[in-house]
Each structure stands twice: as C-alpha cells, then as structure tokens.
Design a protein around this motif. Structure first.
Motif, PDB file in Angstrom:
ATOM      1  N   GLN A 505     -19.767  37.117 -12.349  1.00  0.00           N
ATOM      2  CA  GLN A 505     -19.435  35.755 -12.762  1.00  0.00           C
ATOM      3  C   GLN A 505     -20.119  35.381 -14.065  1.00  0.00           C
ATOM      4  O   GLN A 505     -19.500  34.815 -14.972  1.00  0.00           O
ATOM      5  N   GLU A 506     -21.387  35.689 -14.176  1.00  0.00           N
ATOM      6  CA  GLU A 506     -22.108  35.374 -15.411  1.00  0.00           C
ATOM      7  C   GLU A 506     -21.645  36.269 -16.556  1.00  0.00           C
ATOM      8  O   GLU A 506     -21.422  35.795 -17.680  1.00  0.00           O
ATOM      9  N   LEU A 507     -21.469  37.565 -16.287  1.00  0.00           N
ATOM     10  CA  LEU A 507     -21.055  38.508 -17.324  1.00  0.00           C
ATOM     11  C   LEU A 507     -19.696  38.132 -17.907  1.00  0.00           C
ATOM     12  O   LEU A 507     -19.517  38.099 -19.136  1.00  0.00           O
ATOM     13  N   VAL A 508     -18.735  37.842 -17.038  1.00  0.00           N
ATOM     14  CA  VAL A 508     -17.375  37.543 -17.502  1.00  0.00           C
ATOM     15  C   VAL A 508     -17.349  36.251 -18.315  1.00  0.00           C
ATOM     16  O   VAL A 508     -16.680  36.185 -19.362  1.00  0.00           O
ATOM     17  N   GLU A 509     -18.044  35.233 -17.879  1.00  0.00           N
ATOM     18  CA  GLU A 509     -18.033  33.979 -18.635  1.00  0.00           C
ATOM     19  C   GLU A 509     -18.722  34.138 -19.978  1.00  0.00           C
ATOM     20  O   GLU A 509     -18.288  33.583 -20.987  1.00  0.00           O
ATOM     21  N   ARG A 510     -19.796  34.914 -20.026  1.00  0.00           N
ATOM     22  CA  ARG A 510     -20.477  35.155 -21.302  1.00  0.00           C
ATOM     23  C   ARG A 510     -19.580  35.925 -22.268  1.00  0.00           C
ATOM     24  O   ARG A 510     -19.543  35.639 -23.464  1.00  0.00           O
ATOM     25  N   MET A 511     -18.854  36.916 -21.760  1.00  0.00           N
ATOM     26  CA  MET A 511     -18.026  37.731 -22.657  1.00  0.00           C
ATOM     27  C   MET A 511     -16.849  36.939 -23.210  1.00  0.00           C
ATOM     28  O   MET A 511     -16.266  37.311 -24.227  1.00  0.00           O
ATOM     29  N   HIS A 512     -16.495  35.833 -22.561  1.00  0.00           N
ATOM     30  CA  HIS A 512     -15.441  34.970 -23.082  1.00  0.00           C
ATOM     31  C   HIS A 512     -15.987  33.878 -24.001  1.00  0.00           C
ATOM     32  O   HIS A 512     -15.218  33.043 -24.493  1.00  0.00           O
ATOM     33  N   GLY A 513     -17.295  33.884 -24.215  1.00  0.00           N
ATOM     34  CA  GLY A 513     -17.876  32.983 -25.193  1.00  0.00           C
ATOM     35  C   GLY A 513     -18.339  31.647 -24.666  1.00  0.00           C
ATOM     36  O   GLY A 513     -18.665  30.747 -25.455  1.00  0.00           O
ATOM     37  N   TRP A 514     -18.388  31.476 -23.360  1.00  0.00           N
ATOM     38  CA  TRP A 514     -18.842  30.201 -22.796  1.00  0.00           C
ATOM     39  C   TRP A 514     -20.365  30.109 -22.876  1.00  0.00           C
ATOM     40  O   TRP A 514     -21.069  31.009 -22.443  1.00  0.00           O
ATOM     41  N   ALA A 515     -20.851  28.995 -23.395  1.00  0.00           N
ATOM     42  CA  ALA A 515     -22.300  28.783 -23.477  1.00  0.00           C
ATOM     43  C   ALA A 515     -22.863  28.371 -22.121  1.00  0.00           C
ATOM     44  O   ALA A 515     -23.978  28.741 -21.753  1.00  0.00           O
ATOM     45  N   ASP A 516     -22.079  27.579 -21.369  1.00  0.00           N
ATOM     46  CA  ASP A 516     -22.506  27.158 -20.036  1.00  0.00           C
ATOM     47  C   ASP A 516     -21.776  27.998 -18.993  1.00  0.00           C
ATOM     48  O   ASP A 516     -20.566  28.161 -19.033  1.00  0.00           O
ATOM     49  N   VAL A 517     -22.517  28.554 -18.060  1.00  0.00           N
ATOM     50  CA  VAL A 517     -21.942  29.413 -17.023  1.00  0.00           C
ATOM     51  C   VAL A 517     -21.708  28.580 -15.769  1.00  0.00           C
ATOM     52  O   VAL A 517     -22.648  28.122 -15.119  1.00  0.00           O
ATOM     53  N   THR A 518     -20.421  28.368 -15.431  1.00  0.00           N
ATOM     54  CA  THR A 518     -20.083  27.567 -14.248  1.00  0.00           C
ATOM     55  C   THR A 518     -19.863  28.428 -13.012  1.00  0.00           C
ATOM     56  O   THR A 518     -19.862  27.939 -11.895  1.00  0.00           O
ATOM     57  N   ARG A 519     -19.610  29.735 -13.226  1.00  0.00           N
ATOM     58  CA  ARG A 519     -19.361  30.707 -12.161  1.00  0.00           C
ATOM     59  C   ARG A 519     -18.058  30.464 -11.406  1.00  0.00           C
ATOM     60  O   ARG A 519     -17.823  31.046 -10.354  1.00  0.00           O
ATOM     61  N   VAL A 520     -17.169  29.632 -11.911  1.00  0.00           N
ATOM     62  CA  VAL A 520     -15.902  29.384 -11.206  1.00  0.00           C
ATOM     63  C   VAL A 520     -14.680  29.565 -12.112  1.00  0.00           C
ATOM     64  O   VAL A 520     -13.557  29.557 -11.626  1.00  0.00           O
ATOM     65  N   ARG A 521     -14.892  29.721 -13.415  1.00  0.00           N
ATOM     66  CA  ARG A 521     -13.750  29.744 -14.337  1.00  0.00           C
ATOM     67  C   ARG A 521     -12.806  30.916 -14.082  1.00  0.00           C
ATOM     68  O   ARG A 521     -11.601  30.796 -14.248  1.00  0.00           O
ATOM     69  N   TYR A 522     -13.334  32.060 -13.712  1.00  0.00           N
ATOM     70  CA  TYR A 522     -12.519  33.266 -13.547  1.00  0.00           C
ATOM     71  C   TYR A 522     -12.605  33.790 -12.113  1.00  0.00           C
ATOM     72  O   TYR A 522     -12.542  34.984 -11.878  1.00  0.00           O
ATOM     73  N   ASP A 523     -12.736  32.839 -11.169  1.00  0.00           N
ATOM     74  CA  ASP A 523     -13.012  33.206  -9.778  1.00  0.00           C
ATOM     75  C   ASP A 523     -11.811  33.065  -8.850  1.00  0.00           C
ATOM     76  O   ASP A 523     -11.911  33.314  -7.661  1.00  0.00           O
ATOM     77  N   SER A 524     -10.668  32.683  -9.384  1.00  0.00           N
ATOM     78  CA  SER A 524      -9.502  32.423  -8.532  1.00  0.00           C
ATOM     79  C   SER A 524      -8.853  33.727  -8.061  1.00  0.00           C
ATOM     80  O   SER A 524      -8.791  34.713  -8.797  1.00  0.00           O
ATOM     81  N   SER A 525      -8.363  33.701  -6.838  1.00  0.00           N
ATOM     82  CA  SER A 525      -7.606  34.844  -6.307  1.00  0.00           C
ATOM     83  C   SER A 525      -6.100  34.626  -6.399  1.00  0.00           C
ATOM     84  O   SER A 525      -5.324  35.566  -6.237  1.00  0.00           O
ATOM     85  N   THR A 526      -5.689  33.382  -6.676  1.00  0.00           N
ATOM     86  CA  THR A 526      -4.259  33.054  -6.648  1.00  0.00           C
ATOM     87  C   THR A 526      -3.455  33.863  -7.659  1.00  0.00           C
ATOM     88  O   THR A 526      -2.431  34.466  -7.328  1.00  0.00           O
TER      89      THR A 526
END
Length: 546
Positions: A505-526
């Motif tokens: 969660q932290e790695l993926v958000e950082r690699m997309h350039g997000w300064a704040d890590v929410t841990r939910v942006r790329y967490d969907s299974s839908t």
C-alpha cells in the motif's frame, strides 16, 4: 532478376559501408565508455537523456532488422491486414509510459525485474528474470539472423561466417559503450534508417512510374490498379475478427513489457522528459511504418508483375532485391547500412537489457554486498556473454526470420505484463498471485505453441507460428490466475498476505507520486473482478478451434 540474384556485385562497396558504419559506432562507444563510472551509467546512461535523443533511440530500438527484412516479408503474406498488426505495435510506448513508466521511474528501478523484486520479493523476481532472459534471447535471435543475412549480401560470405563476424563486431562496440553509448548510437542509427529507407524508395517508385514518388510513404497509389489485376484480394480482410483481436493481445500487451523499451523511459532526465518521448516516438515510427508498407507494397507489385512466387527466405530479402533491381549498387549499399542500423540498434537494447537482468537483478540479488566496481565487472561480462549465447542459438535459426520475434512478444504479454501492470495499479496483487499467474500462463503458452508439442498446439498456419492464437488463451489466463490466486492467498495465508499488502500500500502510493499515503487509493477489488470478467470471453473465444 531472379530471387537468387541478391548479392552486391562490388564487394568493396560492402566492405566500405561495413567499415564506415561500425567505425562510427565504435567511436561513439569509446567516447561514452570514459563516462561510465557506475552501474547507473552502464545500465541507464546515468538517467541523463533528453526527449529528442531518447525518442530516436526508442524508435531505433523498436524498429529492428525485421522492419527492413521480415516485416516486408509479412506484407508479402498478409497484404492489407498487416496494417492492423503495425497499429498494435505502435501503441506500445504510449501505453508503457501511461501504465507504469512514470511509476517505475519514481522508484528508481533499473528494469521491470527490479520492480518485481521490490514489489513481490526474490522468488517472483527470479521467475521474471528467467522469462525475461528467454524473451530477449528469442527476440535477439531474429536480429542476429537478419544481420547475418545482411553480411551475406555485403561480403559474399556464407551464413555461419557472416553470423560469427557480425556477432563479434556488434558485441564489441555495445560492451564498450554501455547504455549511454548505445543510446547515442541508436539515435544516429534511427536517422540513418529513415534516410536509407525513404530516399532509395523514392527512386524505386520513380523507376516504376509512380507520380507520387516524391513522398514515398503515401505515393504508391498509381500501382494499385495494376496490382489488383494480379492479386484481386490484396485489400481484403482475409482473417476472421479473432485474428485482429489477437494482434492487440499478443503485440500491444506484449510490447508494453519489453525491457529495451522500458529502459529507454528509465534513462530519461525526468518524468516530464519521458512523457515528451511519446509524440516524437510516434512521429518517427509513423514515418518508418508508412515507408516500410510502401516498400512492401512495391515488392508485392514487382514480383506479381514478374509472376514470381517468393519463398519465405527470399521474401525476407525483398528490400534488398528491389534496390538491386532498380538502384545502382552504391544506393543498395547505403540501404544495407540502414538495415545494419536497424538490427544493431535493437541488439544493443536487448543486450543492455540482458546484462542488466543478469548483472543487477540476478547477481545483484544473490550478492547484495557488491561494490560499484564489481557490479560494473559483472555487467560487462554479462554483455559479452549475451553476444556469445545469441550467436550459438542463431547458428541453427528458424526458417522464417520474424517468427522468433513475434513469439517473444506473446510470451512477454503472458508472463511479464500482467504481474507488472497489476502490481503498479493494485495493492491487492501479491507475490503468490504474481508467481503462480506468471508460471502457469507462461508454461501454457509454451506447451500449446507449435514448437514444443505439435499435437497440443492451437490455431493454424501463420497465426499459430507467430504465437497469436496461443496468446488469446495464455494472456487471459495470466491476468485471471494472477488476480484470483492473490485473492485466495488473502484467505489462506492471512497473516503473511496482510503484511505484504500493508507494505504494498505504501509502495504503490509512493510510486504514483502521492505525498500523503492513505493506504486505500489502490486497494479496491472491484475493478480487478471486472477485468477478470472482461478476459473470460476472450479466453473462451481463444479456445474455439480456428
């Protein structure tokens, strides 16, 4: 002129053009060798390349010797449907940049395998490295075969001697120059290619009586009526709709994962610079594509009027045959320089890719304590070793030049692209899904190809030989298995999967350039389940007998 009459009469022209072009490449290599001080310089040119040079280098790497030889042969066989094949290929770099290029650049990784190591761990990285080495070897075999055929024309040597000579000379300058030398040489080679294709082609079209000869990419319309009298089906869509879908699945998705293109993005000065590569790349490749199709069209026209049926081996030499038929030897020698440039540039990218995977992603993982000097040493050994292995494999090549290249695209679409793209955009994909999905789908692609167990192969004729039919089955399996096994791992190995997901969660958000890590942006299974649903009908359609 007959199909057998394809060698230069003046061997001194061949020697002169060979010496001139390779002298230039070696000069550039030696200049840049002095600037190679560490692994980043050797593998990624110190991340210092601007968009114009990088776009020329990426285009040059993308072209390959097959552009001048095998691709024109495919136009002889596929006629109009080849246009759809090339459209799928040209989508690769724009999609690569959009889907994961910028993300991998932010991670400061060296290759896709390096990303897999950081995202999924060592086991998945070693599997990805194995697939990548096989993919690049298959791709490189086609290039060495083509270069050897060019040396046959230039020097009048037999295939084996031509192959050994070309492999030694090419491996030498690439090993000396590293990625920076290869990049600037590739840019030079792209310019040589465009001039060597379009100017002689204009002369050929003029000699054929074409009024639009002054703009070869679109100037061959005068020949259509005469050609249709000989080949009425030239402009027909000769294949079922599934063939055109398979082009996207095998070629576009496969090319996205090719290491030599990904590394071109990673050598850029910045993400902004990498994005600027895309429009320039499309321009250079578009010009070359239109010119190559005009060359293929002129070849079909020429041999149809002569009433000649070309064998696959002779069809590979159509570009050379046309120039020897309509242009003086010195022009043909210049065209051969373009063919050499096309083959050498792709081999350069592939050899750098192999060296990076071996020296950085395999040896570097096994021996993480290595210093910069030792890393460089292993990198140079890997570069030289790549040339030797490719030479040995190319001694007994496939009959049709481009077969091994397209087979590599399909294998890449099956084994590398799913784990990389899904890993960049979803934190729900884990090491269990990535490993099993890549292994199962890759093994399936090999088993149902016509080269291993003929009785189990799917598809027929050229569609099967190029790997398109297999890709319609193996690529959906790769995506579906990767996703479903990842979900299953979350339920079976709950604690380990949860810990890995938290890190992802932290790695993926950082690699997309997000300064704040929410841990939910790329967490969907839908969207992953929707993607599985979209792949199911493709898989079922691929299973239907061709």
């Amino acid at each position: 002129m007959t199909a057998e009459n394809w060698q230069l009469d003046n061997i001194w022209l061949g020697l002169g053009i060979t010496f001139a072009v390779f002298s230039l490449y070696y000069i550039v290599a030696f200049i840049n060798n002095k600037k190679t001080e560490n692994a980043t310089d050797l593998y990624l040119a110190g991340r210092s390349i601007g968009p114009l040079v990088n776009s020329l280098a990426a285009s040059s790497t993308w072209m390959s010797v097959a552009t001048f030889l095998g691709v024109v042969a495919l136009i002889q066989q596929l006629h109009l449907p080849f246009v759809y094949m090339w459209i799928q290929l040209i989508l690769s770099v724009p999609l690569l940049v959009m889907l994961y290029g910028a993300s991998l650049y932010r991670m400061e990784v060296f290759t896709s395998v390096h990303f897999v190591k950081q995202r999924y761990g060592r086991q998945s990285a070693f599997l990805a490295a194995g697939w990548m080495l096989l993919i690049m070897l298959m791709y490189m075999v086609g290039q060495f075969i083509g270069i050897a055929k060019v040396f046959e024309v230039l020097l009048g040597l037999d295939y084996t001697l031509s192959l050994i000579l070309s492999a030694v000379v090419i491996t030498g300058y690439i090993t000396i120059g590293g990625m920076k030398g290869a990049t600037y040489n590739d840019a030079i080679q792209m310019v040589i290619m465009m001039v060597a294709l379009l100017v002689p082609l204009a002369a050929i079209l003029k000699a054929m009586g074409v009024s639009g000869y002054w703009f070869p990419p679109l100037g061959y319309g005068d020949m259509t009526d005469a050609l249709l009298e000989k080949i009425p089906t030239f402009f027909d869509l000769k294949y079922e709709p599934r063939f055109y879908l398979s082009l996207f699945v095998a070629l576009t998705i496969g090319t996205i994962g090719l290491p030599q293109l990904a590394q071109r993005i990673l050598t850029s000065k910045s993400i902004k610079s990498a994005r600027k590569v895309v429009p320039w790349f499309c321009l250079w490749v578009g010009i070359m594509f239109l010119g190559i199709y005009a060359m293929g069209f002129a070849g079909v026209y020429h041999f149809a009027l002569l009433g000649l049926e070309l064998s696959p081996e002779a069809a590979d030499k159509t570009t050379l045959l046309l120039n020897l038929a309509y242009n003086p030897d010195w022009v043909s020698a210049f065209v051969i320089a373009g063919v050499l440039a096309a083959g050498v540039s792709t081999i350069a990218g592939l050899m750098i890719g192999v060296a990076t995977v071996v020296g950085h992603d395999i040896v570097g993982v096994i021996k993480p304590e290595m210093n910069e000097k030792t890393q460089l040493k292993y990198g140079y050994f890997a570069l030289a070793g790549t040339g030797v292995v490719s030479l040995l494999v190319s001694l007994n090549p496939p009959a049709f030049l481009i077969t091994s290249i397209f087979w590599a695209f399909g294998l890449c679409a099956t084994t590398i692209t799913p784990m990389v793209v899904l890993g960049v955009w979803s934190t729900r994909i884990n090491s269990w899904g990535a490993f099993v999905g890549s292994f199962v789908s890759g093994a399936l692609y090999i088993v149902i190809s016509p080269y291993v167990f003929g009785d189990l192969s799917v598809g027929t004729g050229l569609v099967s030989k190029l790997g398109f039919a297999q890709a319609l089955i193996s690529v959906p399996v790769g995506f579906i298995v990767t996703i479903l096994v990842s979900f299953l791992a979350e339920r079976v190995v709950v604690q380990a999967a949860s810990a890995e997901r938290s890190e992802a969660q932290e790695l993926v958000e950082r690699m997309h350039g997000w300064a704040d890590v929410t841990r939910v942006r790329y967490d969907s299974s839908t969207w992953l389940l929707i993607l599985c649903g979209l792949w199911v009908p493709v898989l079922l359609w691929g299973l239907v007998p061709w």
